[in-house]
Scaffold this motif. Structure first.
Motif, PDB file in Angstrom:
ATOM      1  N   GLU A 333      12.552  60.848  70.528  1.00  0.00           N
ATOM      2  CA  GLU A 333      11.692  61.495  69.517  1.00  0.00           C
ATOM      3  C   GLU A 333      11.687  60.686  68.208  1.00  0.00           C
ATOM      4  N   THR A 334      12.848  60.156  67.867  1.00  0.00           N
ATOM      5  CA  THR A 334      12.951  59.415  66.607  1.00  0.00           C
ATOM      6  C   THR A 334      12.160  58.112  66.688  1.00  0.00           C
ATOM      7  N   CYS A 335      12.282  57.410  67.805  1.00  0.00           N
ATOM      8  CA  CYS A 335      11.526  56.155  67.963  1.00  0.00           C
ATOM      9  C   CYS A 335      10.020  56.409  67.875  1.00  0.00           C
ATOM     10  N   ALA A 336       9.585  57.581  68.309  1.00  0.00           N
ATOM     11  CA  ALA A 336       8.150  57.889  68.303  1.00  0.00           C
ATOM     12  C   ALA A 336       7.647  58.313  66.923  1.00  0.00           C
ATOM     13  N   SER A 337       8.557  58.702  66.022  1.00  0.00           N
ATOM     14  CA  SER A 337       8.075  59.299  64.773  1.00  0.00           C
ATOM     15  C   SER A 337       8.618  58.652  63.491  1.00  0.00           C
ATOM     16  N   VAL A 338       9.595  57.769  63.608  1.00  0.00           N
ATOM     17  CA  VAL A 338      10.219  57.261  62.373  1.00  0.00           C
ATOM     18  C   VAL A 338       9.342  56.193  61.697  1.00  0.00           C
ATOM     19  N   LEU A 339       9.301  56.272  60.392  1.00  0.00           N
ATOM     20  CA  LEU A 339       8.602  55.260  59.596  1.00  0.00           C
ATOM     21  C   LEU A 339       9.458  54.962  58.366  1.00  0.00           C
ATOM     22  N   ASN A 340       9.690  53.670  58.120  1.00  0.00           N
ATOM     23  CA  ASN A 340      10.520  53.267  56.973  1.00  0.00           C
ATOM     24  C   ASN A 340       9.615  52.751  55.867  1.00  0.00           C
ATOM     25  N   LEU A 341       9.741  53.362  54.713  1.00  0.00           N
ATOM     26  CA  LEU A 341       8.852  53.062  53.577  1.00  0.00           C
ATOM     27  C   LEU A 341       9.447  51.949  52.703  1.00  0.00           C
ATOM     28  N   PRO A 342       8.634  51.337  51.860  1.00  0.00           N
ATOM     29  CA  PRO A 342       9.171  50.274  50.995  1.00  0.00           C
ATOM     30  C   PRO A 342      10.399  50.752  50.218  1.00  0.00           C
ATOM     31  N   MET A 343      11.423  49.939  50.240  1.00  0.00           N
ATOM     32  CA  MET A 343      12.673  50.276  49.552  1.00  0.00           C
ATOM     33  C   MET A 343      13.303  48.981  49.080  1.00  0.00           C
ATOM     34  N   PHE A 344      13.236  48.711  47.809  1.00  0.00           N
ATOM     35  CA  PHE A 344      13.881  47.511  47.259  1.00  0.00           C
ATOM     36  C   PHE A 344      14.078  47.698  45.768  1.00  0.00           C
ATOM     37  N   PHE A 345      14.987  46.882  45.229  1.00  0.00           N
ATOM     38  CA  PHE A 345      15.330  46.978  43.817  1.00  0.00           C
ATOM     39  C   PHE A 345      14.100  46.665  42.964  1.00  0.00           C
ATOM     40  N   GLY A 346      13.757  47.586  42.074  1.00  0.00           N
ATOM     41  CA  GLY A 346      12.688  47.298  41.124  1.00  0.00           C
ATOM     42  C   GLY A 346      11.300  47.773  41.520  1.00  0.00           C
ATOM     43  N   ILE A 347      11.185  48.645  42.547  1.00  0.00           N
ATOM     44  CA  ILE A 347       9.860  49.225  42.815  1.00  0.00           C
ATOM     45  C   ILE A 347       9.473  49.996  41.550  1.00  0.00           C
ATOM     46  N   SER A 348       8.240  49.822  41.087  1.00  0.00           N
ATOM     47  CA  SER A 348       7.862  50.517  39.854  1.00  0.00           C
ATOM     48  C   SER A 348       7.473  51.963  40.168  1.00  0.00           C
ATOM     49  N   ALA A 349       7.492  52.799  39.122  1.00  0.00           N
ATOM     50  CA  ALA A 349       7.111  54.216  39.293  1.00  0.00           C
ATOM     51  C   ALA A 349       5.677  54.281  39.811  1.00  0.00           C
ATOM     52  N   GLU A 350       4.842  53.381  39.329  1.00  0.00           N
ATOM     53  CA  GLU A 350       3.433  53.379  39.723  1.00  0.00           C
ATOM     54  C   GLU A 350       3.289  53.015  41.210  1.00  0.00           C
ATOM     55  N   GLN A 351       4.069  52.020  41.636  1.00  0.00           N
ATOM     56  CA  GLN A 351       4.024  51.635  43.054  1.00  0.00           C
ATOM     57  C   GLN A 351       4.504  52.793  43.934  1.00  0.00           C
TER      58      GLN A 351
END
Ligand SMILES: Cc1ncc(COP(=O)(O)O)c(C=O)c1O
Length: 371
Positions: A333-351
């Protein structure tokens, strides 16, 4: 605010500034490029940070796992329990020794090895358990350590994603007989490629150092007492690692802030949670959604890069299929539904606002078109 929708937001990005650049230049000028004093210092500081007596720096996280498994004398015919939901190296390093990976299911809450499923897969041939802190979310170390102790088995933490992860206030990397990390460029802290093995066992640490360096006797040059590899880390990698280590607390704090904003923006959606007494360090920020593939494509069209870690259970990988015993429901179930979103130091509030809005819009549109 008007933004340029074509401006791409990557899923991960190394945080490199003058500190790393200067460290590399200094190292180059020093004339000592292969393994040397910087590696030794990096090992010492990382071991301290991991709450361990010993750190053995290696060329990457896969080499770190290979050393951990090899030093426990796991060999042909032995069984090693691994989660069905992880990166390929968690299982391929077992197969590399001729041993058999036995796949167990994960827990729906933290997406890490489920101790009950691991217990159900223990046999007289079991030689070790390897768990993973998925995305930086800690395993149930209490349950896994109790299980390992009950059966007299070593627990290895494939902690490739565990930098900054805590359980009961202690680093996740301090749990198990041996733990490993990866410093790949996408990781929370990087040496470009690199890894480290941690243990409190002096004899194991000594043997890992020997195997890391062609099995050479530390007292006699060109005398080889073990079948070894060249898994050594370079001074350049350690120079980058030391510079990154100096900023690690700010990297980790930023991820907590970003995760809190994502959690608020995605209220009501399925997001993995940390176990009691566990602190997720958020190497990955994961959501579990329907129509995942279509949503990932829409995000990509609007310039937002995502990852699917991982799209298929390990036992469905072509090289591992012959070890498939049964399906693991939660991993499927996890392989069918998981999505990893951008995650890194310094993502701006706007991004981050843009990511949240685009994901919510895509979900809404797909739900409406299905109704
Ligand atoms: C869970 C896990 N194990 C092992 C590895 C292997 O690390 P490396 O890429 O440094 O060899 C990774 C790297 O992504 C990983 O995520």
């Amino acid at each position: 605010m008007i933004h340029d929708p074509t401006q791409r937001i990557p899923w991960a990005k190394p945080a490199i500034d003058d500190a790393e650049l200067n460290a590399v230049i200094d190292c180059m000028k020093s004339g000592w490029l292969s393994s040397g004093p910087r590696v030794a210092k990096f090992e010492q500081l990382m071991a301290q940070r991991a709450g361990r007596a010993f750190g053995i720096a290696v060329s990457n996280g896969t080499a770190a796992l290979d050393l951990a498994i090899r030093v426990l004398n796991i060999s042909a015919g032995d069984e090693v329990i691994v989660p069905a939901f992880s990166y390929i190296a968690t299982a391929s390093t077992v197969v590399m020794q001729g041993a058999i990976p036995i796949f167990c299911d994960i827990d729906r809450k933290n997406l890490c090895m489920d101790p009950a499923s691991a217990a159900a897969n223990i046999s007289p041939r079991t030689k070790a358990l390897i768990c993973t802190d998925y995305g930086g979310n800690p395993c149930d170390f209490a349950g896994l350590m109790a299980l390992a102790d009950r059966h007299g088995l070593p627990l290895i933490l494939d902690g490739a994603q565990s930098i900054g992860t805590l359980f009961r206030g202690k680093p996740a990397l301090s749990y198990g007989l041996i733990s490993t990390v990866s410093f790949h460029a996408a990781k929370t802290m990087t040496t470009v490629e690199g890894g480290m093995v941690f243990t409190d066992d002096e004899a194991l640490a000594r043997r890992m150092r020997i195997i890391r360096s062609q099995g050479e006797d530390p007292k006699r040059k060109y005398h080889h007492i073990e079948l070894g590899h060249n898994f050594r880390m370079t001074e350049l990698q350690a120079a980058i690692g030391l510079a990154q280590l100096g900023k690690l607390d700010s990297f980790l704090a930023d991820r907590q802030k970003l995760a809190a904003q994502y959690r608020a923006g995605f209220a009501g959606m399925r997001i993995p949670s940390a176990i009691p007494d566990g602190l997720n360090s958020y190497f990955l920020f994961s959501v579990l959604i329907r129509n995942r593939d279509q949503i990932a494509s829409r995000l990509m069209e609007s310039g937002i890069e995502t990852r699917i870690c991982y799209p298929i259970p390990l036992y469905d990988q072509p090289i591992l299929r012959k070890y498939k015993q049964r399906e693991c429901q939660v991993a499927e179930e996890t392989c069918a539904s998981v999505l990893n979103l951008p995650m890194f130091f310094g993502i701006s509030a706007e991004q981050q606002r843009r990511i949240i809005d685009e994901l919510r819009n895509a979900m809404g549109e797909l739900a409406r078109s299905a109704a």
